[in-house]
Design a protein around this motif. Structure first.
Motif, short mmCIF file in Angstrom:
data_model
loop_
_atom_site.label_atom_id
_atom_site.label_comp_id
_atom_site.label_asym_id
_atom_site.label_seq_id
_atom_site.Cartn_x
_atom_site.Cartn_y
_atom_site.Cartn_z
N ASP A 223 -59.44 -12.60 15.21
CA ASP A 223 -58.12 -12.42 15.80
C ASP A 223 -57.22 -11.69 14.81
OD1 ASP A 223 -55.90 -12.56 17.41
OD2 ASP A 223 -55.46 -14.66 16.98
N LEU A 224 -57.45 -10.38 14.69
CA LEU A 224 -56.67 -9.53 13.80
C LEU A 224 -56.30 -8.25 14.54
CD1 LEU A 224 -58.79 -9.80 10.50
CD2 LEU A 224 -56.55 -10.85 10.93
N PRO A 225 -55.24 -7.56 14.09
CA PRO A 225 -54.89 -6.28 14.70
C PRO A 225 -56.01 -5.26 14.52
CG PRO A 225 -53.13 -7.07 13.26
CD PRO A 225 -54.32 -7.93 13.01
N ALA A 226 -55.98 -4.19 15.31
CA ALA A 226 -57.00 -3.15 15.20
C ALA A 226 -56.98 -2.51 13.81
CB ALA A 226 -56.78 -2.08 16.28
N GLU A 227 -55.80 -2.32 13.24
CA GLU A 227 -55.68 -1.81 11.88
C GLU A 227 -55.71 -3.00 10.93
OE1 GLU A 227 -55.55 1.31 10.73
OE2 GLU A 227 -55.78 2.16 12.74
N ARG A 228 -56.77 -3.15 10.15
CA ARG A 228 -56.98 -4.36 9.36
C ARG A 228 -56.91 -4.09 7.87
NH1 ARG A 228 -61.76 -6.68 13.39
NH2 ARG A 228 -60.38 -6.65 15.21
N PRO A 230 -57.90 -5.50 4.25
CA PRO A 230 -58.74 -6.47 3.55
C PRO A 230 -57.98 -7.40 2.62
CG PRO A 230 -59.76 -4.30 3.55
CD PRO A 230 -58.37 -4.12 4.08
N GLY A 231 -56.77 -7.01 2.23
CA GLY A 231 -55.97 -7.87 1.37
C GLY A 231 -55.17 -8.91 2.11
N ASP A 232 -55.18 -8.86 3.44
CA ASP A 232 -54.42 -9.81 4.25
C ASP A 232 -55.07 -11.20 4.16
OD1 ASP A 232 -54.22 -11.13 7.23
OD2 ASP A 232 -52.37 -10.11 6.65
N PRO A 233 -54.27 -12.28 4.06
CA PRO A 233 -54.85 -13.63 3.97
C PRO A 233 -55.75 -13.97 5.16
CG PRO A 233 -52.54 -13.67 3.34
CD PRO A 233 -52.80 -12.29 3.87
N GLY A 234 -55.37 -13.51 6.36
CA GLY A 234 -56.20 -13.77 7.53
C GLY A 234 -57.56 -13.12 7.40
N PHE A 235 -57.59 -11.89 6.90
CA PHE A 235 -58.86 -11.19 6.68
C PHE A 235 -59.71 -11.97 5.68
CE2 PHE A 235 -61.79 -8.23 4.87
CZ PHE A 235 -62.02 -7.23 5.82
N GLN A 236 -59.09 -12.42 4.60
CA GLN A 236 -59.83 -13.15 3.59
C GLN A 236 -60.36 -14.48 4.12
OE1 GLN A 236 -60.81 -12.12 0.54
NE2 GLN A 236 -59.99 -10.13 1.18
N HIS A 237 -59.64 -15.09 5.03
CA HIS A 237 -60.10 -16.35 5.62
C HIS A 237 -61.38 -16.11 6.41
CE1 HIS A 237 -60.11 -20.26 7.54
NE2 HIS A 237 -60.13 -19.67 8.72
N TYR A 238 -61.40 -15.08 7.25
CA TYR A 238 -62.60 -14.77 8.03
C TYR A 238 -63.76 -14.41 7.09
CZ TYR A 238 -59.84 -14.69 12.33
OH TYR A 238 -59.03 -15.02 13.40
N ARG A 239 -63.44 -13.66 6.06
CA ARG A 239 -64.47 -13.26 5.11
C ARG A 239 -65.11 -14.48 4.46
NH1 ARG A 239 -64.96 -11.86 -0.39
NH2 ARG A 239 -66.23 -9.98 -0.75
N THR A 240 -64.27 -15.43 4.03
CA THR A 240 -64.78 -16.64 3.39
C THR A 240 -65.62 -17.46 4.36
OG1 THR A 240 -62.88 -16.72 1.90
CG2 THR A 240 -64.10 -18.76 2.21
N THR A 241 -65.17 -17.56 5.60
CA THR A 241 -65.92 -18.29 6.63
C THR A 241 -67.31 -17.71 6.81
OG1 THR A 241 -63.89 -18.89 7.81
CG2 THR A 241 -65.95 -18.98 9.06
N LEU A 242 -67.40 -16.40 6.89
CA LEU A 242 -68.68 -15.74 7.12
C LEU A 242 -69.58 -15.83 5.89
CD1 LEU A 242 -67.33 -12.69 9.12
CD2 LEU A 242 -68.79 -14.53 10.02
N LEU A 243 -69.01 -15.71 4.71
CA LEU A 243 -69.81 -15.85 3.50
C LEU A 243 -70.38 -17.27 3.40
CD1 LEU A 243 -67.63 -13.89 0.91
CD2 LEU A 243 -69.90 -13.23 1.77
#
Length: 258
Positions: A223-228, A230-243
């Motif tokens: 659930d992120l905007p089309a323009e993303r 990587p430094g956004d906290p929301g992006f990092q949350h998804y990244r951590t979840t997937l890792l």
């Protein structure tokens, strides 16, 4: 929308289809005594951008090849429903070296307007001035842009991409991510992207699946905007979840589940 309904034998039969672009039921796939895909069930909606992650040997490309109908005569069972118009993009651009770029893009494309459609597709990927070039005259990034033009010129309902940017340098990959997302927004096919890159999955996809031990262990909506960023906290949350789902980070750090 017409569709193909095939078992692992690849024999197509006509079938009705609802809002799903891909519907997989009970898919299994084995190599010798090793079960690679174990009773996979998956539905991908029309226009949905889905990324598939997994460790090396997890069966990502095996699943993609099954959806593409490229594993004729293999050991397995199950049913796969796909649209009539399906295009593929691979890590290697697979341009034919004896054909110029425009001829590569329109190869097999029916209709008197094929070359005009090919030129429009090349213009979309900023290669309008290279239509008369030979493949070896293009950089790696340009070759992949040509491959994208070729895959989209037929207006596919489903685009299958098997690590299409894996051989590109980091800066070219960033540009290709932006290009693919823009083309997706314009043409709106369903997309199934196989990648080993978590950041790439979060940057591009609206849904990320993680494959492990023959089945999905994570189905995550992004659930992120089309323009993303990587430094956004929301992006990092998804990244951590997937890792965490991939076993790279401790499981206790992954709190969001699908």
């Amino acid at each position: 929308m017409a569709s193909n309904h095939h078992r692992l034998s690849g024999a197509p039969v006509a079938a009705a289809v609802d809002s799903a672009a891909v519907r997989i039921t009970g898919l299994t796939r084995s190599f010798g005594n090793r079960q690679v895909l174990d009773d996979i069930n998956l539905t991908i909606a029309r226009g949905e951008f889905t990324a598939l992650l997994g460790r090396s040997g997890s069966g990502k490309s095996t699943l993609l090849r099954a959806v593409a109908g490229l594993d004729h005569g293999t050991v397995g069972s199950g049913e796969i429903l796909v649209p009539e118009r399906v295009s593929l993009v691979f890590q290697d651009s697979r341009l034919l070296p004896w054909l110029k770029i425009l001829d590569n893009v329109v190869l097999g494309l029916p209709g008197k307007d094929a070359r005009g459609r090919g030129r429009a597709a090349l213009d979309e990927v900023s290669l309008a001035k290279r239509e008369s070039a030979w493949p070896h005259e293009l950089s790696g990034g340009e070759q992949q842009r040509a491959a994208l033009a070729r895959s989209l010129v037929s207006e596919p309902e489903l685009l299958l991409a098997d690590e299409p940017f894996g051989s590109l340098d980091a800066l070219t990959r960033i540009r290709m991510h932006r290009l693919l997302r823009r083309l997706y927004e314009t043409h709106r096919p369903a997309v199934l992207l196989v990648t080993h890159d978590v950041d790439e999955a979060v940057i591009l996809a609206d849904r990320v699946l993680v494959l492990d031990d023959g089945d999905f262990v994570q189905d995550l909506r992004i659930d992120l905007p089309a323009e993303r960023d990587p430094g956004d906290p929301g992006f990092q949350h998804y990244r951590t979840t997937l890792l965490g789902a991939l076993g790279v980070l401790p499981a206790h750090r992954t709190k969001e589940q699908s």
